[in-house]
Design a protein around this motif. Sequence first.
Motif, short mmCIF file in Angstrom:
data_model
loop_
_atom_site.label_atom_id
_atom_site.label_comp_id
_atom_site.label_asym_id
_atom_site.label_seq_id
_atom_site.Cartn_x
_atom_site.Cartn_y
_atom_site.Cartn_z
N LEU A 423 0.83 -1.21 0.00
CA LEU A 423 0.00 0.00 0.00
C LEU A 423 0.86 1.26 0.00
N TRP A 426 2.04 1.77 -3.54
CA TRP A 426 0.98 2.32 -4.38
C TRP A 426 0.78 3.82 -4.11
N ALA A 446 -4.61 -1.43 -5.71
CA ALA A 446 -4.52 -1.40 -4.24
C ALA A 446 -5.76 -2.02 -3.61
#
Length: 930
Positions: A423, A426, A446
């Motif tokens: 995460l 991303w 994500a």
Amino acid sequence: MVGTPVLERDTEIAALGRLMGRAAGGRGSLVAIEGPAGIGKSRLLTHAREKATASGWRVLDTRCTPMSTTIDYCLLRDWFSMLAHRAGNGTHPFDGPGQVLSDLSDGTTRGIGDLVYGVRWVLEDLTQDQPVLLVVDDLQWADVGSLQALDLLVNALQHLPCLIVYAVRTGEQVAAPETLSRIQQSSKVFTLSPLSRGAVAVLLQDESPEATNDDVAHIHDVSGGVPFFVKELMADHEAVPETVVGSIAGRLGRLSATATATARAVCVLGPAASVGTVAELAGLRLDHVADDISSLVAAQVLTLDHGRLSARHPLIAHAVLAHMSSAEAADVHAHAADILSRRGAARAVVAGHLLQTMPAGDEDVRARLAEQGECALAGGDHAMAIRYLERAIAEGEVGPEDARLYSALARARAADGQIEQALAAWDLAAGHTEDIDDLARLKAEAGDALVMAGRHTDAQEAFGALLDAETPERPAQQRLVARLVLTGMLTGSSVEHLREQVRAASAGTGADGGYDDRLTMAAQAVLSTFACENAAGVRRNALDAAGDGLLLQAEGPEGAGTFMAASALTWASAFEESEALLTSAIERAQSRGSGPGLATAASARGYARMRMGMVTEAIGDFESALAQRSLGWKAHLGAVLSGLVECRIARGEIDLAAEHKADLEGIAHQPGLNGTYATWALADLAEAAGAHDHAAALYAEVGQLVTDRMDNPAILPWRSGEALALIRLGRSRDAVPLAAENLRLAHRYGAPLAVAQGLRSLAAIDPTSDRVALLREALEVLGDIRALRLQAQVATDLAGMMVLHGSTDNREVVRLLRLAETHAGFQELRPLGERVTRLLERIGEPVKRGNSETVNALTVSERRVAELAASGLSNRQIAQQLFVTVKAVEWHLSNVYRKLGIRSRTRLPAVLAVPAPRSPVLEQRSAVNH
């Protein structure tokens, strides 16, 4: 008492025992044990010493070292000097010809003939009372005189109760190679082989009972099965033991001055090593490198196979490179990358060396590393992909054009189970782009990772936030909305709310039949199912979505659209189409190394197969999905556990089903597929245990969870479940309306399986109905689909009803029961099989027996393992009782299953005619549930 036996040396130990027996009878000989360093020669010598000592032999032993070549007659000194000293100078047997052995240390030159005669004199005396074992380790380092004396003693041993056992390390320089060769020709030679993976497993299990098969494979592969390396690695699976480094350094030190540089170049270059590349990397002349390679091969450091150079074992390569500093290693790999690039090596090979270098802001290096990272990601090697991509990012400043690197890194980390790090990557990728469609793609990636991790609410919020804040182009919007539908399935969102979002995403420009339109069709199929509308239309929509494979081809391994299309097909009773689509998805996930993708597809295929009656195969799929929990997969955990519970109960494995209860409690009582399925499974467990009131309450709770969300009996026939529980509580007045409403909704949706289930339930619950007619109708409905378990259940119900009503047409009853008997036997559905057996016996028909006649085909070991498994012991308990490995137990059981024609240990008690272990959980399901 002889010490612990040496693993996988049974042949050598047995032959050594026979030779010792012959020697004890006056027919002595020589025994050679040869092999590379660490192969276990010394351990076998120890066994010989222990056996001889335990048998009353006199044992004289010694060990040569590289310095022994400088000591005249080192063997004779070590074997006899101490005995001579204890006996006293000139004392028998060290008198007469034996006197020469007392004088070895005075520096006087002795003739070889006198020495050999002296040895024979002493041995003839020593062997009068007891046999003598002469042992020497590392004979290759003995001095010339010792080797000559040993050569001349060969004939004398043939008439003495004396055995000489010696070890020779192959690949070492020998002071008198021709003499050693003659000695070996006169000896019984044992050439030791590396240990198998099974032997490594035994050693590792004794040392670390918690070790896994992966640990065994790693140690075996890295060590090459060399016992010394195996034992050193067991202390630390990852580090290179200093003892191994020292051993390899010692071998290199006894070779030429350039041998270390040559060995290091070979180990750095790996598969790209050739005489030319090694010479260039090491900075040596070709002829010097060729000589070094010959010496290194002879010393068992390198191998040369059809022109390909490599370290003999991975651990040797690690040891050769162990003392290089990080800076040295980076420089050498940079030099190697330059050499290989100029010589036209594959880009992947060059990138492998660039990975080991220090960042220098080189865009070409970054491109090569990024390319290899994306190749590793596509090939499923996520750990390697992470290394390449991180190194590419570190090469220099990352600009907007390099946002893809962060995206690829995020996908690799997510696939490796590192969800938080993914995460973060991303977020970094999103920070390098302002394009709304790119942002939508990144958010979709994500969100997919959050779904796989079971964080469905977080995923839903992420998708929705981007839709609320931005207006991406229609394709990107469709992708986000489709994922909102998927998360809505998992969180229990309102069907109408989701439909409004799908309609909005579909508005505007016309559909082109591309990937994004296929996603929309899959989402529409799911939402129609949730609304309990038109199974035929659902099937068409889902098939159009799956189409010619475009949906699966265009998706990532998580398969959001594929999962929705396949689920809709299963709910619409299009089981075979669903299974085919999901099998392709599983194969694609496997080829890409996507554990989460594999788990998602396997969980969905498990449901399709379970509805088809392939209970055993469904269990395999569900367990494959559960195995991916170690990578953080939790996307459809509640549904998987629910499927396993249903399958286990169908097979009569109530206690195995109950093992999942704690996990189910942590998921249940929440809206959405996972929570609802988990609640349903708890209701099934309560019903199986006879807790009908608790089961009725849980089935009713399922109804509350699906209201306005997914109230369709093709998904979860909660009304039928509650009605069956109520009827057992004597509450038929409450049960019948529920069963009737269940059938009405099933007809409204139109999925054959749901309709047949509804007919069967009403026949069991409503005493005023024409039960025979309902069951016949159920069989007719099932005629167009493959649902073998439900067909067998309905056939058994119908046969039972006909027997109960005194039917005179036994032929139809028998036909129905034989149909059910065949399926129950093949899928090992014990409760259903027992019902069929009772009905056949009631009408006087023979019952097909199991495979008892094949029991005699089992070996003694297989029969013992099978009987212990049938008694209820686990594989580990059996292994402990029989003093074997768990792997050996698994091997025996696989042979047992194959020979007996069964699929699991639950059938063993019946086939072996032994009492089955008593289950702590009551099995009280009535006939209708089986």
